[in-house]
Write an enzyme that holds these catalytic residues in place. Sequence first.
Site, short mmCIF file in Angstrom:
data_model
loop_
_atom_site.label_atom_id
_atom_site.label_comp_id
_atom_site.label_asym_id
_atom_site.label_seq_id
_atom_site.Cartn_x
_atom_site.Cartn_y
_atom_site.Cartn_z
N ASP A 127 0.79 -1.24 0.00
CA ASP A 127 0.00 0.00 0.00
C ASP A 127 0.83 1.29 0.00
O ASP A 127 1.80 1.41 0.76
CB ASP A 127 -0.87 0.08 1.26
CG ASP A 127 -1.52 -1.23 1.64
OD1 ASP A 127 -1.40 -2.20 0.90
OD2 ASP A 127 -2.16 -1.25 2.71
N TRP A 151 5.23 -10.50 1.04
CA TRP A 151 4.74 -9.66 2.13
C TRP A 151 5.29 -10.14 3.48
O TRP A 151 5.40 -11.34 3.71
CB TRP A 151 3.21 -9.69 2.14
CG TRP A 151 2.60 -8.75 3.14
CD1 TRP A 151 2.27 -7.45 2.93
CD2 TRP A 151 2.25 -9.04 4.50
NE1 TRP A 151 1.74 -6.90 4.07
CE2 TRP A 151 1.72 -7.85 5.05
CE3 TRP A 151 2.35 -10.17 5.31
CZ2 TRP A 151 1.27 -7.77 6.37
CZ3 TRP A 151 1.90 -10.08 6.62
CH2 TRP A 151 1.37 -8.88 7.14
N THR A 187 -0.66 0.35 7.42
CA THR A 187 -1.07 1.51 6.61
C THR A 187 -1.57 2.69 7.43
O THR A 187 -2.22 2.53 8.46
CB THR A 187 -2.09 1.03 5.58
OG1 THR A 187 -1.34 0.43 4.53
CG2 THR A 187 -2.94 2.13 5.01
N GLU A 306 -10.83 -2.27 4.28
CA GLU A 306 -9.46 -1.80 4.51
C GLU A 306 -9.32 -0.42 3.85
O GLU A 306 -10.04 -0.08 2.92
CB GLU A 306 -8.45 -2.76 3.88
CG GLU A 306 -8.47 -4.16 4.46
CD GLU A 306 -7.34 -5.04 3.90
OE1 GLU A 306 -6.64 -5.65 4.70
OE2 GLU A 306 -7.17 -5.11 2.67
N1 DQQ Z 1 -2.14 -3.70 3.98
C1 DQQ Z 1 -1.68 -3.27 5.27
C2 DQQ Z 1 -2.90 -3.15 6.10
C3 DQQ Z 1 -3.96 -2.96 5.10
C4 DQQ Z 1 -3.55 -3.87 3.99
C5 DQQ Z 1 -0.68 -4.26 5.77
C6 DQQ Z 1 -4.19 -3.57 2.69
O1 DQQ Z 1 -2.82 -2.07 7.00
O2 DQQ Z 1 -5.24 -3.24 5.61
O3 DQQ Z 1 0.44 -4.33 4.92
O4 DQQ Z 1 -3.45 -4.06 1.60
#
Ligand code: DQQ
Length: 641
Positions: A127, A151, A187, A306
């Site tokens: 993000d 990730w 995020t 999200e």
């Molecule tokens: N990515 C973040 C979260 C969010 C998600 C974690 C959305 O905060 O909800 O990397 O891709």
Amino acid sequence: MATASPPAEIYDVEGAASYLPLPSSPTPPRPSKKLLPTILLSSFLLISLILLLLTSQTPPSQLKLKLNDAAADHTATPLSRGVSQGVSEKVFRQVNGNALTFPWNNVMLSWQRTAFHFQPEQNWMNDPNGPLLHKGWYHLFYQYNQESAVWGNITWGHAVSKDLIHWFHLPYAMVPDQWYDVNGVWTGSATILPDGQIIMLYTGDTTDAVQVQCLAYPANLSDPLLIDWVKSPSNPVLFPPPGIGSKDFRDPTTAWLSPGGDKWRITIGSKVNKTGISIVYETSDFIKYDLLDGYLHQVAGTGMWECIDFYPVSLTESNGLDTSVNGAGVKHVMKASMDDDRHDYYALGTYDPIGNKWTPDNPELDVGIGHRYDYGIFYASKTFYDQNKQRRILWGWISESDAEGLDLMKGWACVQSIPRTVVYDQKTGTDLLQWPVEELESLRGDSVEADVKVGPGSVVPVAIDSASQLDVEVSFELDEEAVEAAVPEVGAGYDCTTSGGAANRGVLGPFGILVLADDNLTESTPIYFYVAKGANGKTESHFCADELRSSQAPDVVKTVYGSSVPVVDGEKFTIRSLVDHSIVESFAQGGRRVITSRVYPTKAINGAARVFLFNNATGASITASLKMWKMGSADIRQFPL
Ligand code: DQQ
């Protein structure tokens, strides 16, 4: 800026009728018995090359084939990472059950790296976070894994730019080093207060995998680069409220002013059972918060929300609006990223700050069930207000659609979209218009123009010597007599996603462009319109992107993306496509619909990549007017600190 163009190439249909029908179905190569020894030899050479690279201590930032344990063990399915922490794993990680079956080589994989989209030098990015403009520098933060191309271990990467195109990488802004964010600095969003202070709110994932909200701010506001960030000693500033799951509370928005003008409000996404919700808090110091009654909005059946974004758009002006603006002549956009289907949905509506409610203009186009920003791969997006140019700019995360093992081999995964301005579509009143920021045009180089009538079933090459980095603008007119004469289709209801793609012909479509195509069209990515006449005699237009023949390799997901698109009276059919190696971002009707594709051709790369105009309709000619620029590369490098 366009530089001197070579003479325009003009095509006419008679001269150009080198009819190359689009293959009617994708034809992944099947290894024949004769080919088997070649494949075995190639595999042996590939493995040798990998072993050689592994033992030769290649610096990770160099783009060479690079296998880590997870990629090398093609039979093992690694444990899901994100899911256990409450966020989704890579959507496409199960392509072919992790096995790589295609003889990828370094030329193919190196070609995939983009040239004018923002990317870190290596590893995983997701993000966009906290975009803002400070002292003449645009700042982009992003979710980043320092250790791998998958990730995990999420840190805030940081880069700055003067023009949103060329970037300097800076030291990480925040790393997971506190009990409240040790499982990830997730995020967040920036708010610039009237006195210039910068507030950064983000989600921390605690030692116990509880999602909490945290406050950070720049250590030195007079530093234009905002290199040092301080995490508040009051962290975490918010825990999940009663009734909200500890893994369902994340991604605080930019704050906007409360009706009295003395407090700030933020919203945070969550869910209750299968209902997606936006929870609102009010604060005066960003440390202590009051939970407001009810929700700003909720939509049953949409699941976890999200990365909510909530901002005003002007109904009458073409400029963007600061986040706290409300009143006559303003609508509010609510966007949420749907964790269940991994798409960003927006809706237009009205914000009542007294009742703490946002109401969609049309309940049938509500958040999560109506419009998407982008009908391809685009997620976890976020806007910010550019106070210098008075525009609202949208960033989105573009993930990969190849096998995870390929990302590990490349050593990088994911890009950010080209930043897009976003405004209300005054013509339809029901849409937003997204458009690449004007600064992108500074990368335009040599151009080619073509005005050509393309008959039914024709494919017309457009002469350009290199087609991996392009900005293509094209408009089409459908032969009106053919439209009049077309017989309404029984049971119309065309849907790009189930249509079988550009090879399936109708009377009035498909027509458009083929990008990243090789000479024989064994690989190509059609970006096109399909026009269908319904039983009521009215035409309905659809904008699609077909990846089915984009690559001969089976190790990538190939989808037909798209949606219906309003084409209002007086408009031609228009497409703008940004081709940047493995990403194609396409805008129809001035940005009323957008489709981002990730494609991984194996032949249509480097000098073999071509562009064609095509008309696969059976009953109508089209007149196409095309202008296309070769695009330079953005300068993206470490800041010389
Ligand atoms: N990515 C973040 C979260 C969010 C998600 C974690 C959305 O905060 O909800 O990397 O891709």
